[in-house]
Design an enzyme around this catalytic site. Structure first.
Site, PDB file in Angstrom:
ATOM      1  N   LYS A 117     -25.235  -5.609 -20.089  1.00 56.75           N
ATOM      2  CA  LYS A 117     -25.353  -6.908 -21.070  1.00 56.75           C
ATOM      3  C   LYS A 117     -23.984  -7.155 -21.431  1.00 56.75           C
ATOM      4  O   LYS A 117     -24.126  -8.405 -21.585  1.00 56.75           O
ATOM      5  CB  LYS A 117     -26.234  -6.125 -22.118  1.00 56.75           C
ATOM      6  CG  LYS A 117     -27.676  -6.102 -21.840  1.00 56.75           C
ATOM      7  CD  LYS A 117     -28.531  -7.238 -22.424  1.00 56.75           C
ATOM      8  CE  LYS A 117     -29.977  -6.868 -21.929  1.00 56.75           C
ATOM      9  NZ  LYS A 117     -30.766  -6.216 -22.622  1.00 56.75           N
ATOM     10  N   LYS A 199     -35.050  -7.550 -10.061  1.00 56.94           N
ATOM     11  CA  LYS A 199     -35.892  -7.144 -10.885  1.00 56.94           C
ATOM     12  C   LYS A 199     -36.801  -8.488 -11.334  1.00 56.94           C
ATOM     13  O   LYS A 199     -35.906  -9.249 -11.529  1.00 56.94           O
ATOM     14  CB  LYS A 199     -35.342  -6.496 -12.017  1.00 56.94           C
ATOM     15  CG  LYS A 199     -36.301  -5.243 -12.879  1.00 56.94           C
ATOM     16  CD  LYS A 199     -35.616  -4.695 -13.665  1.00 56.94           C
ATOM     17  CE  LYS A 199     -35.499  -5.264 -15.208  1.00 56.94           C
ATOM     18  NZ  LYS A 199     -34.926  -4.371 -16.208  1.00 56.94           N
ATOM     19  N   LYS A 202     -38.047 -12.496 -17.296  1.00 55.70           N
ATOM     20  CA  LYS A 202     -38.466 -13.502 -17.916  1.00 55.70           C
ATOM     21  C   LYS A 202     -37.650 -14.764 -18.005  1.00 55.70           C
ATOM     22  O   LYS A 202     -38.236 -15.868 -18.087  1.00 55.70           O
ATOM     23  CB  LYS A 202     -38.798 -13.085 -19.176  1.00 55.70           C
ATOM     24  CG  LYS A 202     -37.835 -12.843 -20.100  1.00 55.70           C
ATOM     25  CD  LYS A 202     -38.003 -12.210 -21.507  1.00 55.70           C
ATOM     26  CE  LYS A 202     -36.810 -11.944 -22.312  1.00 55.70           C
ATOM     27  NZ  LYS A 202     -35.952 -10.795 -21.494  1.00 55.70           N
TER      28      LYS A 202
END
Ligand code: TRP
Length: 335
Positions: A117, A199, A202
């Site tokens: 992140k 992966k 969204k």
């Protein structure tokens, strides 16, 4: 002691960002739904965790509510499970502060999600991103959870929660239950339909990469039809066929069939037939979710009543743990 009180406790939740997708559903949510038979279950909409990334306030408010309703529409019964918003229960950030004094910089800097992140949001590497796992430990430990049903990517975070609990207990006695992560049968992650090495996410730019819980049947089938497959033509489970492997995992997860059964079912058939079958099976599994979602959104009274009742329960249960922690660490009594 009533039946209810004797049950062991399960705790989980998801961050309140964006719409739920097939990876969230198969990796976690689907496994949560039957657990209330065996456990007393708590599920949070983890809206405080979402603040580690800059949010647009009106949009964020909507997204968080929408996530709650998507949980319910997907089958999580808010009358059998304590489904609530993390930010409505003050004990979470409170305990997080205390636990942060029992967590080392070194162990937090080893977290893979933090490393990922902080590269992804290089312009906003805030302290919340760093202490994210401490808040998550507080979430879990406040409810004395024995099990934490999560997707594989959260394993490291549950492990640090265990370490913090054990460290605290070794100083103050048995304050926290040491939680265990549990994963669904289908242990592999759901990968992007457009790039099976990535992966499912969204926020994928490719419209066909991600299947959302609220997609309609035609959209779901279209996305599967366009799914990226591999060279060759046989439906076999092999790491040389990451696209087929992903589709087989998804198919196995929604139908309960084994890989051998699937290979047999499609022997002699091509990728096209298989993709169509997966698309249909997924839309069958999700059928009704969108309608239930629309109905619930029109009947927010019901949802709001559930939120209020569950808030009370979450505050009561977490408040007991917090009082004990305050006493153990030597904070003065609140008069
Ligand atoms: N970090 C989790 C995720 O990204 C969400 C989460 C926050 C969580 N607190 C939790 C999951 C406590 C399980 C238990 O999905």
């Amino acid at each position: 002691m009533s039946e209810e009180e004797k049950k062991k406790i399960s705790y989980s939740g998801m961050q309140a960002t964006g719409m739920l997708h097939l990876g969230n559903y198969l990796g976690a949510l689907k496994n949560w739904i039957p657990m209330h038979d065996e456990y007393e279950c708590f599920y949070g909409v983890m809206d405080l965790h979402s603040l580690t990334v800059r949010q647009d306030p009106p949009q964020f408010r909507k997204t968080a509510k929408s996530l709650y309703v998507q949980y319910v529409a997907a089958g999580l019964d808010p009358e059998k499970n304590c489904v609530y918003f993390q930010s409505h229960v003050d004990a979470h950030p409170y305990l997080s502060w205390i636990l942060s004094c029992f967590t080392y910089m070194g162990e937090l800097s080893r977290m893979t999600q933090y490393k990922a992140k902080s590269e992804q949001h290089a312009d906003n590497v805030n302290a919340g991103l760093f202490t994210y796992p401490v808040l998550m430990a507080a979430d879990i430990l406040l409810y004395q959870a024995t099990v934490v049903p999560v997707g594989n990517d959260q394993k490291q975070h549950v492990e640090i929660a265990r370490d913090i609990a054990q460290r605290f207990n070794s100083i103050y006695g048995d304050v926290f239950t040491v939680p265990e992560p549990v994963f669904g049968k289908n242990a592999r992650r759901v990968m992007s339909l457009a790039d099976p090495e990535k992966k499912m996410s969204k926020s994928d730019e490719n419209q066909n990469a991600t299947v959302f819980l609220l997609d309609d049947r035609d959209t779901i089938i279209r996305k599967f039809k366009r799914a990226k497959t591999d060279s060759g033509s046989e439906i076999i489970y092999s790491s040389e066929k990451p696209g087929i492997m992903n589709l087989m995992d998804i198919y196995a997860s929604v139908t309960g069939k084994s890989n051998e059964e699937i290979e047999k079912e499609f022997s002699g058939k091509g990728y096209g037939d298989f993709k169509m079958a997966v698309g249909e099976a997924v839309s069958d599994a999700l059928s009704g979710v969108k309608n239930r979602y629309d109905d619930l959104m029109k009947n927010m009274d019901y949802i709001e009543r559930c939120i209020k009742e569950n808030n009370e329960k979450a505050r009561y249960v977490s408040g007991r743990t917090l009082s004990k922690v305050r006493r153990k660490v030597g904070l003065t009594d609140i008069l």
